[in-house]
Write an enzyme that holds these catalytic residues in place. Structure first.
Site, short mmCIF file in Angstrom:
data_model
loop_
_atom_site.label_atom_id
_atom_site.label_comp_id
_atom_site.label_asym_id
_atom_site.label_seq_id
_atom_site.Cartn_x
_atom_site.Cartn_y
_atom_site.Cartn_z
N TYR A 159 4.24 6.61 -7.91
CA TYR A 159 5.16 7.59 -7.01
C TYR A 159 5.75 8.51 -7.74
O TYR A 159 7.04 9.01 -7.23
CB TYR A 159 6.09 6.50 -6.25
CG TYR A 159 5.51 5.87 -5.01
CD1 TYR A 159 4.22 6.06 -4.67
CD2 TYR A 159 6.19 5.08 -4.19
CE1 TYR A 159 3.60 5.69 -3.42
CE2 TYR A 159 5.81 4.43 -3.11
CZ TYR A 159 4.42 4.87 -2.72
OH TYR A 159 3.90 4.23 -1.64
N LYS A 182 -4.35 -4.40 -10.54
CA LYS A 182 -5.61 -4.18 -10.28
C LYS A 182 -6.07 -4.11 -11.91
O LYS A 182 -6.84 -2.91 -12.14
CB LYS A 182 -5.75 -3.14 -9.39
CG LYS A 182 -7.07 -2.82 -8.90
CD LYS A 182 -7.50 -4.05 -7.99
CE LYS A 182 -9.15 -4.01 -7.56
NZ LYS A 182 -9.70 -4.83 -7.02
N ASP A 207 -5.60 -6.81 -4.22
CA ASP A 207 -6.42 -6.99 -2.92
C ASP A 207 -6.45 -8.51 -2.65
O ASP A 207 -6.39 -8.95 -1.52
CB ASP A 207 -7.86 -6.39 -3.12
CG ASP A 207 -8.31 -6.80 -4.45
OD1 ASP A 207 -7.86 -7.42 -5.29
OD2 ASP A 207 -9.54 -6.50 -4.43
N ASP A 265 5.22 -1.45 -2.80
CA ASP A 265 5.64 -0.83 -1.41
C ASP A 265 4.85 -1.35 -0.22
O ASP A 265 5.22 -1.73 0.78
CB ASP A 265 5.38 0.79 -1.55
CG ASP A 265 6.00 1.63 -0.14
OD1 ASP A 265 6.73 0.86 0.34
OD2 ASP A 265 5.94 2.70 -0.26
N ASP A 323 5.87 -4.21 2.89
CA ASP A 323 5.69 -4.07 4.23
C ASP A 323 4.78 -5.09 4.98
O ASP A 323 5.01 -5.61 6.16
CB ASP A 323 5.01 -2.74 4.50
CG ASP A 323 6.20 -1.58 4.47
OD1 ASP A 323 7.37 -1.90 4.03
OD2 ASP A 323 5.97 -0.51 5.32
MG MG Z 1 7.73 1.45 2.40
#
Ligand code: MG
Ligand code: NAI
Length: 335
Positions: free
Chosen positions: A127, A174, A207, A231, A235
């Site tokens: 990000y 990962k 994953d 992030d 969610d």
């Molecule tokens: Mg978000």
């Protein structure tokens, strides 16, 4: 969250923002006022209405108020949300994003026994959005992982576990594909773990974690991960326990801490006394724990739990017909 000594009076920056942000903020302050703690609220403007009034969605004065306070409560902004909340996080160097995933009764939670915390690195990783412009062949995005930032977030996760009686921290990465960046993240995780010999450790690929969150969510206690993975997984966590009206969050940094519901200004129900204030209230409970006021946090949370269990005064999003104010009064009565 931290164990700083409790104070006689806290200065709280209050930024209600737009739409239901104002309604859930008022409801939450009403409950805070009923607790045995003294707060001094300093109000700051931000959001769409603020932009209309003053020409900026986030005045410097609001940043100063947040900077000077012991903590900040933020409601929600509207269309200007990205300018407001992202800017505050950057300005205050809020490196840790905390998203609890907890099942409450009489909600759309998919399981009963979920209770874990996602600790997401907030300042780097994917990000930083350092993208190179298109060429004929495609485009490139850089992902930055520094020892300093990752050590800081991992240490924060272990401290959080220790202070909150959690027995295990799970690192998510990962590293099989991103051998250098996530390899480093995993290496630092086990280095930091040595400072916390009483806390169990494990690490999973992101994953696999996405699947485990569905197949064995009860096995997680604290998850620590890099920005993008955090992030996405948070969610997924919100989906697991159902309903935006119930999901709080915290942003923590050296220069300040901000507590906010995950939901937005909900223009479809704003101004109708219909918003569920529980996400904002749970955010305030995270703030109380951050301030070291664990007893009052427990009392506040137990009161919300009773409202959910009784199921007589639930808002529309939870299948009831109570107003924001009715639910709030019930929380105060239960204290
Ligand atoms: Mg978000
Ligand atoms: P939203 O979270 O505001 O609403 C999504 C849906 O969930 C709506 O149907 C709403 O009525 C419902 N909902 C949300 N919170 C609720 C609550 N506490 N009680 C009952 N129902 C609730 O997200 P949406 O619609 O995508 O965005 C609306 C505005 O909010 C946009 O302008 C967006 O930019 C802003 N936004 C701001 C955020 C922030 O300030 N951190 C975060 C997300 C969106």
């Amino acid at each position: 969250m931290n164990t700083s000594k409790t104070k006689d009076k806290y200065q709280i920056a209050v930024v209600p923002g737009d739409g239901i942000g104002k309604e859930v903020m008022k409801a939450t302050l009403d409950v805070l006022d009923a607790l045995d703690i003294d707060f001094e609220y300093v109000y700051g403007d931000a959001g769409d209405e603020c932009l209309e009034k003053t020409g900026t969605a986030l005045p410097g004065e609001t940043l100063d108020i947040i900077r000077e306070a012991d903590a900040c409560l933020f409601g929600a902004a509207g269309e200007t949300a990205a300018d407001v909340i992202v800017k505050i996080r950057q300005e205050m160097k809020m490196f840790a994003n905390l998203r609890p995933v907890k099942a409450y009764p009489n909600t759309n939670s998919l399981f009963d026994d979920i209770d874990f915390m996602i600790v997401r690195e907030n300042t780097e990783g994917m990000y930083i959005a350092d993208e190179e412009s298109f060429t004929d062949e495609g485009a490139i995005a850089r992902r930055i992982i520094t020892r300093e930032a990752e050590r800081r977030i991992i240490d924060y996760a272990f401290k959080y576990a220790k202070d909150n009686d959690k027995k295990k921290v799970t690192a998510v990465h990962k590293a099989n594909v991103l051998k250098k960046t996530d390899g480093l993240f995993r290496e630092i995780f086990y280095e930091v773990a040595k400072d916390y010999p009483d806390i169990a450790t494990e690490d999973f690929y992101v994953d696999a974690t996405a699947m485990y969150l569905i197949t064995q969510p009860e096995s997680f206690e604290v998850i620590v991960t890099t920005n993008l993975f955090g992030d996405i997984l948070s969610d997924e966590g919100a989906g697991l326990v159902g309903g935006l009206g119930l999901i709080p969050s915290a942003n923590i940094g050296q220069d300040g801490a901000l507590f906010e519901p995950v939901h937005g200004s909900a223009p479809d129900i704003a101004g109708q006394n219909k918003a569920n204030p529980i996400a904002m209230m749970l955010s305030a409970i995270m703030m109380l724990r951050y301030l070291g006021e664990n007893d009052e946090a427990d009392r506040f949370e137990a009161s919300i739990l009773k409202v959910l269990n009784d199921a007589n005064t639930l808002t529309g999003d939870l299948g009831g017909s109570a107003t924001t104010e009715e639910l709030t009064s019930e929380v105060i009565n239960n204290l």
